[in-house]
Design an enzyme around this catalytic site. Structure first.
Site, PDB file in Angstrom:
ATOM      1  N   LYS A  47      -1.330  -9.349   2.817  1.00 27.83           N
ATOM      2  CA  LYS A  47      -0.585  -8.890   3.995  1.00 27.83           C
ATOM      3  C   LYS A  47      -1.506  -8.028   4.856  1.00 27.83           C
ATOM      4  O   LYS A  47      -2.251  -7.188   4.336  1.00 27.83           O
ATOM      5  CB  LYS A  47       0.659  -8.095   3.582  1.00 27.83           C
ATOM      6  CG  LYS A  47       1.458  -7.574   4.794  1.00 27.83           C
ATOM      7  CD  LYS A  47       2.853  -7.136   4.417  1.00 27.83           C
ATOM      8  CE  LYS A  47       2.943  -5.766   3.796  1.00 27.83           C
ATOM      9  NZ  LYS A  47       2.409  -4.666   4.640  1.00 27.83           N
ATOM     10  N   GLU A 102       9.183  -4.397  10.467  1.00 26.77           N
ATOM     11  CA  GLU A 102       9.568  -3.064   9.964  1.00 26.77           C
ATOM     12  C   GLU A 102       9.991  -2.144  11.114  1.00 26.77           C
ATOM     13  O   GLU A 102       9.325  -2.069  12.165  1.00 26.77           O
ATOM     14  CB  GLU A 102       8.385  -2.426   9.207  1.00 26.77           C
ATOM     15  CG  GLU A 102       8.729  -1.033   8.683  1.00 26.77           C
ATOM     16  CD  GLU A 102       7.783  -0.519   7.605  1.00 26.77           C
ATOM     17  OE1 GLU A 102       6.869  -1.251   7.187  1.00 26.77           O
ATOM     18  OE2 GLU A 102       7.986   0.636   7.178  1.00 26.77           O
ATOM     19  N   GLU A 162      -1.487  -5.682   8.487  1.00 27.06           N
ATOM     20  CA  GLU A 162      -0.660  -5.045   9.521  1.00 27.06           C
ATOM     21  C   GLU A 162      -1.219  -5.338  10.915  1.00 27.06           C
ATOM     22  O   GLU A 162      -2.431  -5.299  11.120  1.00 27.06           O
ATOM     23  CB  GLU A 162      -0.593  -3.529   9.297  1.00 27.06           C
ATOM     24  CG  GLU A 162       0.230  -3.151   8.075  1.00 27.06           C
ATOM     25  CD  GLU A 162       0.469  -1.647   7.963  1.00 27.06           C
ATOM     26  OE1 GLU A 162       0.150  -0.896   8.901  1.00 27.06           O
ATOM     27  OE2 GLU A 162       0.991  -1.225   6.900  1.00 27.06           O
ATOM     28  N   ASP A 195       0.843  -1.205   0.000  1.00 23.73           N
ATOM     29  CA  ASP A 195       0.000   0.000   0.000  1.00 23.73           C
ATOM     30  C   ASP A 195       0.878   1.255   0.000  1.00 23.73           C
ATOM     31  O   ASP A 195       0.369   2.378  -0.079  1.00 23.73           O
ATOM     32  CB  ASP A 195      -1.015   0.000   1.154  1.00 23.73           C
ATOM     33  CG  ASP A 195      -0.361  -0.005   2.519  1.00 23.73           C
ATOM     34  OD1 ASP A 195       0.874  -0.130   2.610  1.00 23.73           O
ATOM     35  OD2 ASP A 195      -1.099   0.113   3.524  1.00 23.73           O
ATOM     36  N   SER A 196       2.203   1.062   0.041  1.00 29.82           N
ATOM     37  CA  SER A 196       3.126   2.192  -0.163  1.00 29.82           C
ATOM     38  C   SER A 196       2.886   2.828  -1.532  1.00 29.82           C
ATOM     39  O   SER A 196       3.328   3.947  -1.785  1.00 29.82           O
ATOM     40  CB  SER A 196       4.580   1.729  -0.037  1.00 29.82           C
ATOM     41  OG  SER A 196       4.823   0.603  -0.859  1.00 29.82           O
TER      42      SER A 196
END
Ligand code: KIV
Length: 296
Positions: free
Chosen positions: A123, A192, A125, A54-55
């Site tokens: 993915k 991260e 978070e 989503d970056s």
């Protein structure tokens, strides 16, 4: 919907390949890709995992953070990447809001990535607090990648992009998060923005392969954002980013050269132009000559 990619299946990376690599101490490589040409190039370089992160909200769409990117925007990019990937494992990032309303909504959105865009995993978070959402997605036969530490979708809750796991309490929470994800059966865990010592501890504690970004060299694999390694972002890069190219300079130079060549009529040259066949050319000249004579 896209079908399973055709090609040489012996090199195809699957979720099980990631565990094999961890067991054999072979580093796992992961890069983001957001469109067809970059996906082809990353795949041809035999990178193990391609993440449609989503970056892309920032790198491709110019949003200030990852929070506003929608399911539809993510699906659009995952479909384009799918068309360019044969060998890598294709993971799609669940955007903010797509798994926060409950497990039914989370399964529905995860399923869309698989059925409508050809993703092989999604993915999500968050650690311990996301396990009740992650388990039903896995039970729906969709592999899930976890993501803990500096989770960009928590930017408002965290009060900025801050390295996590600096106090004993935070370290204990991160380890609990990783163990909870591991027990839930995630395919891998992205770590991260945390001290390398913490990432090393987590990596030795869990069976799931860890993929680090700003988490030191002891992780089972490493991921970076493609635009960061290409120098195609506009803000100063984070400490962990290594630039392997300067695509911004390359693009700027090419665009300026084009502009200058058009201004000076250097472009297009005769060899870059189409020509009439000889007989049509002489017929055209005859016609023009006739018209000129009539006008006189
Ligand atoms: O969105 C993304 O690109 C990511 C990676 C950097 C892990 O989540």
């Amino acid at each position: 919907m896209s079908s399973t990619p055709a090609g040489d299946f012996s090199r195809k990376i699957r979720v099980s390949s990631l565990r094999d690599k961890k067991l054999q101490h072979q580093p796992i490589t992961c890069l983001t890709a957001y469109d067809y040409p970059s996906a082809r190039l990353v795949d041809q370089a035999e990178i193990d995992i391609i993440l449609v992160g989503d970056s892309l909200a920032m790198t491709m769409l110019g949003y200030p953070d990852t929070l506003s990117v929608t399911m539809e925007e993510m699906l659009h990019h995952v479909r384009a990447v799918r068309r360019g990937v044969k060998h890598a494992l294709l993971i799609a990032d669940m955007p903010y809001g797509s798994y926060h309303l409950g497990s039914d909504e989370a399964i529905r959105n995860a399923t869309r990535f698989v059925k409508e865009a050809g993703a092989e995993a999604v993915k999500v978070e968050g650690g311990e607090k996301r396990v009740d959402i992650i388990r039903p997605i896995i039970e729906a036969e969709i592999p899930v990648a976890g993501h803990i530490g500096l989770t960009p979708q928590s930017v408002n809750a965290m009060g900025g992009y801050k390295v996590q796991g600096k106090t004993l309490t935070d370290i204990e929470q991160l380890v609990r998060d990783a163990v909870a994800l591991d027990r839930a059966g995630v395919a891998c865990i992205f770590l991260e923005g945390m001290p390398r010592e913490v990432a090393a501890m987590i990596t030795s504690e869990v069976n799931a392969p860890t993929i680090g970004i700003g988490a030191g060299p002891e992780c089972d694999g490493q991921v970076l954002v493609l635009h960061d390694i290409l120098g195609l972002t506009f803000d100063p890069p984070a400490k962990f980013v290594r630039r392997y190219g300067d695509a911004a300079a390359l693009i700027s130079r090419a665009v300026e050269n084009f502009r200058d060549d058009v201004h000076s009529r250097e472009y297009p040259s005769d060899s870059e132009s189409y020509h009439l066949p000889k007989d049509t050319q002489s017929a055209l000249e005859t016609l023009l000559e006739r018209k000129r004579r009539i006008r006189r």
